[in-house]
Design a protein around this motif. Structure first.
Motif, PDB file in Angstrom:
ATOM      1  N   ARG A 191     -14.826 -48.132   8.071  1.00  6.51           N
ATOM      2  CA  ARG A 191     -14.349 -47.032   8.910  1.00  6.51           C
ATOM      3  C   ARG A 191     -12.974 -47.362   9.487  1.00  6.51           C
ATOM      4  N   ARG A 192     -12.750 -48.622   9.858  1.00  4.75           N
ATOM      5  CA  ARG A 192     -11.435 -49.011  10.366  1.00  4.75           C
ATOM      6  C   ARG A 192     -10.378 -48.972   9.267  1.00  4.75           C
ATOM      7  N   LEU A 193     -10.804 -49.172   8.025  1.00  2.32           N
ATOM      8  CA  LEU A 193      -9.894 -49.059   6.886  1.00  2.32           C
ATOM      9  C   LEU A 193      -9.628 -47.597   6.530  1.00  2.32           C
ATOM     10  N   GLY A 194     -10.495 -46.703   7.027  1.00  3.30           N
ATOM     11  CA  GLY A 194     -10.328 -45.279   6.786  1.00  3.30           C
ATOM     12  C   GLY A 194     -10.814 -44.817   5.433  1.00  3.30           C
ATOM     13  N   LEU A 195     -11.875 -45.471   4.926  1.00  2.36           N
ATOM     14  CA  LEU A 195     -12.353 -45.161   3.576  1.00  2.36           C
ATOM     15  C   LEU A 195     -13.860 -44.940   3.565  1.00  2.36           C
ATOM     16  N   PRO A 196     -14.362 -44.152   2.590  1.00  2.00           N
ATOM     17  CA  PRO A 196     -15.801 -44.079   2.388  1.00  2.00           C
ATOM     18  C   PRO A 196     -16.359 -45.454   2.025  1.00  2.00           C
ATOM     19  N   VAL A 197     -17.600 -45.705   2.442  1.00  2.23           N
ATOM     20  CA  VAL A 197     -18.205 -47.030   2.271  1.00  2.23           C
ATOM     21  C   VAL A 197     -19.456 -46.927   1.410  1.00  2.23           C
ATOM     22  N   ARG A 198     -19.528 -47.785   0.415  1.00  2.00           N
ATOM     23  CA  ARG A 198     -20.763 -47.975  -0.340  1.00  2.00           C
ATOM     24  C   ARG A 198     -21.450 -49.219   0.202  1.00  2.00           C
ATOM     25  N   SER A 199     -22.702 -49.085   0.582  1.00  2.00           N
ATOM     26  CA  SER A 199     -23.410 -50.198   1.210  1.00  2.00           C
ATOM     27  C   SER A 199     -23.735 -51.280   0.199  1.00  2.00           C
ATOM     28  N   GLY A 200     -23.933 -52.476   0.719  1.00  2.00           N
ATOM     29  CA  GLY A 200     -24.410 -53.565  -0.122  1.00  2.00           C
ATOM     30  C   GLY A 200     -25.922 -53.622  -0.175  1.00  2.00           C
ATOM     31  N   VAL A 254     -21.233 -33.403  -4.058  1.00  2.00           N
ATOM     32  CA  VAL A 254     -21.407 -34.137  -2.810  1.00  2.00           C
ATOM     33  C   VAL A 254     -20.045 -34.496  -2.231  1.00  2.00           C
ATOM     34  N   THR A 255     -20.038 -34.850  -0.963  1.00  2.00           N
ATOM     35  CA  THR A 255     -18.832 -35.316  -0.286  1.00  2.00           C
ATOM     36  C   THR A 255     -19.049 -36.747   0.174  1.00  2.00           C
ATOM     37  N   LEU A 256     -18.062 -37.585  -0.098  1.00  2.00           N
ATOM     38  CA  LEU A 256     -18.103 -38.978   0.335  1.00  2.00           C
ATOM     39  C   LEU A 256     -17.129 -39.161   1.489  1.00  2.00           C
TER      40      LEU A 256
END
Length: 524
Positions: free
Chosen positions: A346-355, A126-128
């Motif tokens: 997204r503003r940090l420029g990173l993949p996000v894992r939801s809470g 997969v791609t994150l």
């Protein structure tokens, strides 16, 4: 032979046998079981929803900087982490680390915005990041439940069952981590059995142990047996879940495990866990800012250990019932934080894992459970989160993995992934020929257009429909969880393990046996 193509399937070539005209009319379920595997989309085709305007996001980011500069974060018992931060320009006083505004964000900048998480079967890689999405089962439950045996402590057999179910479902892209705690195995040894199950009973991506640096290292060593040390130097094949001890603390176990994964170039998912009113202030803006502050610090540490280490900006947050102190899940306030954090990530420029995910405080797989879960899942997926934990099985605020709810959640995962594909409009989807074949007042059931599309036009859940009221009553009025029970049993009966090289399997088993024999049993 031909290739299966469609929304979200751009990177997959799955050869299937051509169908006869007769076979194509048997219905979607029959057709899938004969020759066409169901494949979950791995990307979204509709845009992520932007909840907050830029000025509000900037205010939250300023608050995160204020927390890090004024209050700081403690790293307890980890002198190596303290030395790394001091060398990077942070102010270290005892175990407290403070960051000048903008420093933590700059230290995160070397992390990739998108990366692959390689699976034992390359088809399951997969791609994150980007427009990609990865769903995975629940995590960390000490109990399990099913309608036949009720609620009980989970065992290794239960853990293995859920790994098999996650592997068997097309709607989960990831095997998970501690899907449930195998409480019949000593605490200091159970990570070995869990990683062994992920590596042998599934060929999807997985998570390793994180409850101590040595258990993190064991997990990496086992993955190296399968993937090879040379491959893992430059490729992520596993993840470690690192929770900050909110508010504003990383203990030695978490920061030490983080450093082990980062040094091995394996994915670090940094997930502050904030329950509003207990581990941080009540308002959603404050929860979002504190999550960002704690998350950036963990991500910064991973980058100081190894610049470019793949990371995920994660969260786990909830509101509380302020009358009783009980946790609530799927609340509107928590769902708003989920949406805000995806924007901040997204503003940090990173993949996000939801809470979020399909989480609930309900004690049963009932209407409350599905209402909580639906609310949390909607906000999670619409927010643009890249990785969704707890997408299946969660009950009792995470204390229980339910076999029936696991199946109920899988059906909802499939529906949500279908929704994220949106739809287009062309000659075939607009169906003009169907209008020419029939006429006003006529039905479209027998048109050639309907016959071409009826088997794939609509998403079909795996749990059987209840049917008309009279039929439902004749069958004993089964509720949704009762209809889910035979489905998980059927899936386990039909399960077949993915192939594995016998020499690799033997090496894994030898490693586990040697590590277990080298340590006493510890049950606490």
């Amino acid at each position: 032979m031909h290739s299966l193509r469609g929304p979200g399937l751009e990177n997959l070539d799955i050869s299937v046998q051509p169908r006869s005209r007769c076979a194509s009319r048997r219905g979607r379920a029959a057709r899938q079981s004969v020759d066409t595997p169901v494949i979950a989309p791995r990307s979204r085709k509709i845009p992520a929803y932007a909840l907050l305007p830029d000025d509000v996001l900037a205010a939250i980011e300023d608050q995160a900087d204020w927390i890090l500069a004024t209050i700081g974060v403690e790293f307890r018992g980890d002198q190596t982490a303290l030395d790394l931060f001091a060398a990077a320009g942070a102010v270290v006083e005892g175990e407290r680390v403070r960051f000048a505004p903008g420093l933590a964000r700059r230290l995160c900048a070397t992390a990739p915005a998108e990366f692959k998480l390689h699976a034992r079967d390359p088809a399951n890689t997969v791609t994150l990041g980007g427009d990609n999405i990865v769903l995975m089962p629940g995590y960390g439950s000490p109990f399990v439940s099913d309608l036949e045996r009720g609620r009980r402590y989970s065992t290794l057999e239960d853990f293995q069952n859920f790994v098999k179910l996650a592997y068997s479902s097309p709607w989960l892209h990831h095997s998970g981590g501690t899907v449930c705690e195998p409480t019949d195995i000593p605490v200091n040894k159970r990570h070995l059995d869990m990683v062994l199950a992920h590596l042998t009973l599934s060929s999807k991506p997985f998570m390793g142990g994180v409850t101590s640096p040595s258990r993190a290292q064991d997990s990496i060593d086992m993955a190296r047996i399968v993937f090879g040390a040379a491959f893992m130097k430059n490729n992520a094949v596993m993840q470690g879940n690192i929770n900050a001890n909110s508010p504003l603390i990383y203990d030695e176990a978490m920061s030490g495990a983080l450093r082990v994964y980062a040094a091995a170039n394996q994915c670090v998912c940094v997930s502050p866990a904030i329950f509003a009113g207990a581990m941080g202030p009540l308002p959603p803006a404050a929860v979002a800012a504190q999550t960002l502050a704690e998350g950036m610090v963990g991500i910064a540490l991973a980058q100081l250990v190894r610049p470019g280490c793949p990371v995920v900006f994660g969260s786990f947050h909830s509101t509380m019932n302020l009358k009783s102190g009980a946790l609530t899940f799927g609340s509107p306030e928590a769902n708003l934080v989920t949406m805000a954090l995806s924007q901040l990530g997204r503003r940090l420029g990173l993949p996000v894992r939801s809470g979020g995910g399909q989480i609930t405080a309900s004690n049963a797989a009932d209407g409350q459970a599905m209402q909580d879960s639906t609310g949390a899942m909607w906000s999670t997926l619409l927010s643009g989160a890249h990785q969704v934990w707890h997408a299946a099985g969660w009950l009792e605020g995470g204390l229980v993995m339910s076999y029936e709810k696991f199946i109920m959640d899988l059906d909802h995962c499939g529906a949500m992934l279908t929704l994220l594909q949106g739809f287009g409009a062309d000659a075939e989807t607009l169906g003009r020929e169907a209008y020419l074949e029939t006429g006003p007042g006529q039905n479209f059931l027998s048109t050639q257009h309907t016959l071409r599309h009826y088997a794939t036009a609509n998403y079909q859940p795996e749990i059987r429909e209840a049917g008309p009221y009279e039929t439902w009553v004749e069958k004993g009025s089964p509720t949704l969880d009762q209809r889910a029970e035979p489905r998980w049993k059927q899936m386990l009966t039909a399960y077949r393990p993915p192939p594995i090289d016998p020499a690799i399997l033997a090496a894994l088993q030898d490693f586990v046996a040697a590590r277990k024999s080298s340590m006493p049993d510890e049950w606490y």
